[in-house]
Design an enzyme around this catalytic site. Structure first.
Site, mmCIF file in Angstrom:
data_model
loop_
_atom_site.group_PDB
_atom_site.id
_atom_site.type_symbol
_atom_site.label_atom_id
_atom_site.label_comp_id
_atom_site.label_asym_id
_atom_site.label_seq_id
_atom_site.Cartn_x
_atom_site.Cartn_y
_atom_site.Cartn_z
ATOM 1 N N GLY A 239 0.762 -1.250 0.000
ATOM 2 C CA GLY A 239 0.000 0.000 0.000
ATOM 3 C C GLY A 239 0.783 1.284 0.000
ATOM 4 N N GLU A 274 3.873 -7.005 1.977
ATOM 5 C CA GLU A 274 3.494 -7.415 0.604
ATOM 6 C C GLU A 274 3.528 -6.218 -0.339
ATOM 7 O OE1 GLU A 274 -0.514 -8.718 1.175
ATOM 8 O OE2 GLU A 274 0.029 -10.476 2.324
ATOM 9 N N PRO A 275 4.657 -5.532 -0.474
ATOM 10 C CA PRO A 275 4.664 -4.349 -1.336
ATOM 11 C C PRO A 275 4.621 -4.711 -2.819
ATOM 12 C CG PRO A 275 6.867 -4.774 -0.504
ATOM 13 C CD PRO A 275 5.981 -5.817 0.099
ATOM 14 N N GLY A 276 3.851 -3.973 -3.570
ATOM 15 C CA GLY A 276 3.832 -4.143 -5.021
ATOM 16 C C GLY A 276 4.420 -2.887 -5.648
ATOM 17 N N ARG A 313 -4.561 2.581 -16.197
ATOM 18 C CA ARG A 313 -4.663 3.284 -14.915
ATOM 19 C C ARG A 313 -5.286 4.673 -15.024
ATOM 20 N NH1 ARG A 313 -1.396 4.611 -11.686
ATOM 21 N NH2 ARG A 313 -2.530 3.920 -9.851
ATOM 22 N N TYR A 317 -8.581 4.865 -12.815
ATOM 23 C CA TYR A 317 -8.437 5.538 -11.508
ATOM 24 C C TYR A 317 -8.119 7.031 -11.652
ATOM 25 C CZ TYR A 317 -7.037 0.637 -10.711
ATOM 26 O OH TYR A 317 -6.952 -0.721 -10.708
ATOM 27 N N CYS A 343 -11.263 3.194 -29.307
ATOM 28 C CA CYS A 343 -12.553 3.875 -29.489
ATOM 29 C C CYS A 343 -13.299 4.055 -28.176
ATOM 30 C CB CYS A 343 -13.389 3.073 -30.478
ATOM 31 S SG CYS A 343 -12.468 2.780 -31.974
ATOM 32 N N GLU A 344 -12.704 4.792 -27.285
ATOM 33 C CA GLU A 344 -13.314 5.135 -25.988
ATOM 34 C C GLU A 344 -12.806 6.522 -25.613
ATOM 35 O OE1 GLU A 344 -14.714 2.976 -23.254
ATOM 36 O OE2 GLU A 344 -14.580 1.048 -24.284
#
Ligand code: LLP
Length: 409
Positions: A239, A274-276, A313, A317, A343-344
């Site tokens: 986190g 548990e770092p990502g 991302r 977000y 196409c968005e």
């Protein structure tokens, strides 16, 4: 962002000229830096050296096998969330005794496999899951170590889509289920409740939500002690945030580390992380080429060959990945927006009021895409997944080839 600088007009990343690499490879592509990866690991280890935690890299942030192998070689374990990630961790030379398995919906096949591999911890999120592990372990004549993931109802002060510690979120055990697990399984012959675990969200910028977690855990451990239950490990999840632009500050890791050390001493437990993102975010970038520049009514659109299927991302977000020119020209003031070919309307990477003057066929760099970049990409619009390259020992290695269209049709 400290690993970027301009030498003359050329953008350097970890001292490598991106222009040279861009010219030699088909864009768009992911580019990773081994030096940055190693630096991140040694900073993390150094900062927590008094605590001496087990560091389990969260594979969901970057699931390239070569990258995971590099972490493994530096002594890092794995946090996995599916049988696919578990198999990948094992294939990448991570020993079972350094693997923790998280997730709200592990299937019977996944649990059977994890139990048979005798991994370090299965972090459970419901009474039903614990019950299933107990009966599988009994059948398999094994005793399985489990962690109980708590839902502490703590606000992580981060984007709502990456917040996991609220009591409205699906994650972790509620007080009720936690009590039920303890009552039913504290004396089980087939499971050992050896850890408490907590993970309240991602890209958390301040220490106080983590302090709230430590306080919550202090209280829970004290309550368990009264019931004669001793917890050996505390898994504090991941986190920790990284800066995504030049103005954002770094996560105060030292401050957090000293609080964690005090917590460890007070409770006499071993710590797991548990770092990502913190380990992999700044390890990667995307190099992309400008296909067209077009004048809209309100702004200029810079159409890049990278799109939201390569990096979702921003769309998902509202994330900011600072874009830098690879060959800088004079800065001009005008409203521009980087957009992809999909196409968005959400296929966009950021708006700028001033930027180096751009031309069609210029290369640009989308920064800090080492975490949740390629691992979240898709074949949307029938676009092949792009290549991944690694800079290591002054060499450029292709660590995953670009897909070709035949592979996806
Ligand atoms: N442990 C657990 C149980 C998790 O669910 C996660 C991330 C981590 C560790 C690693 O968190 P980190 O240290 O990377 O913050 N796709 C989103 C992030 C989703 C995070 C999901 N869980 C994004 O791109 O921002």
């Amino acid at each position: 962002m400290e690993n970027f600088r301009f030498k003359g007009n050329k953008l350097l990343w970890n001292n490598y000229s991106l222009d040279t690499i861009a010219k030699k490879n088909k864009t768009p592509f992911y580019l990773y830096s081994y030096n940055q990866l190693k630096t991140n690991v040694s900073n993390f280890k150094k900062t927590f050296n008094k605590t001496n935690p087990l560091i389990c890299f969260s594979l969901k942030s970057n699931s390239n096998q070569k990258i995971i192998k590099e972490y493994a070689e530096l002594g890092i374990g794995a946090d996995v969330v599916s049988i696919g990630e578990l198999k990948l961790a094992l294939k990448s030379n991570i020993k079972p005794n350094k693997i923790v398995f998280s997730g709200v919906g592990k299937t019977i096949e996944e649990l059977r496999y994890a139990i048979s591999k005798k991994i370090f911890l299965i972090n459970c999120e419901s009474f039903s899951e614990v019950k299933l592990i107990n009966s599988l372990s009994k059948k398999m004549k094994l005793k399985t170590k489990i962690g109980l993931r708590l839902n502490p109802n703590i606000n992580a002060k981060t984007h709502s889509k990456i917040s996991t510690g609220n009591d409205k979120d699906k994650f972790g055990l509620s007080k009720l289920e936690f009590k039920k697990v303890i009552m039913n399984f504290k004396n089980s012959d087939f499971i050992e409740i050896s850890a408490l675990t907590i993970h309240i969200g991602s890209q958390i910028k301040e220490v106080f939500p983590f302090n709230n977690c430590l306080n919550f855990l202090n209280k829970t451990i004290a309550d368990l002690k009264k019931a004669n239950i001793k917890i050996k490990y505390v898994d504090l999840g991941g986190g920790m945030s990284i800066p995504y632009d030049f103005k954002e500050t770094k996560f105060p890791l030292k401050k957090y580390a000293s609080n964690v050390y005090n917590f460890k001493k007070k409770n006499n437990v071993k710590i797991i992380f548990e770092p990502g993102r913190f380990l992999s975010g700044n390890v990667g970038i995307i190099i992309s080429k400008i296909i067209y520049i077009k004048e809209g009514a309100k702004k200029k659109f810079i159409v890049t060959d990278a799109a939201m299927n390569d990096l979702i991302r921003t769309a998902l977000y509202d994330a900011n990945h600072t874009i830098l020119p690879i060959n800088r020209r004079k800065e001009i003031k005008s409203r521009i927006e980087f957009v992809g070919p999909i196409c968005e309307s959400s296929d966009k990477f950021g708006e700028y009021k001033k930027f180096s003057r751009l031309e069609e066929s210029d290369y640009i760099c989308i920064t800090n895409t080492g975490a949740y970049g390629r691992s979240l990409s898709s074949n949307y619009n029938m676009r092949p997944l792009i290549a991944e390259l690694l800079i290591k020992n002054n060499k450029i290695l292709i660590i995953r080839k670009r897909q070709n269209i035949n592979q996806i049709s």
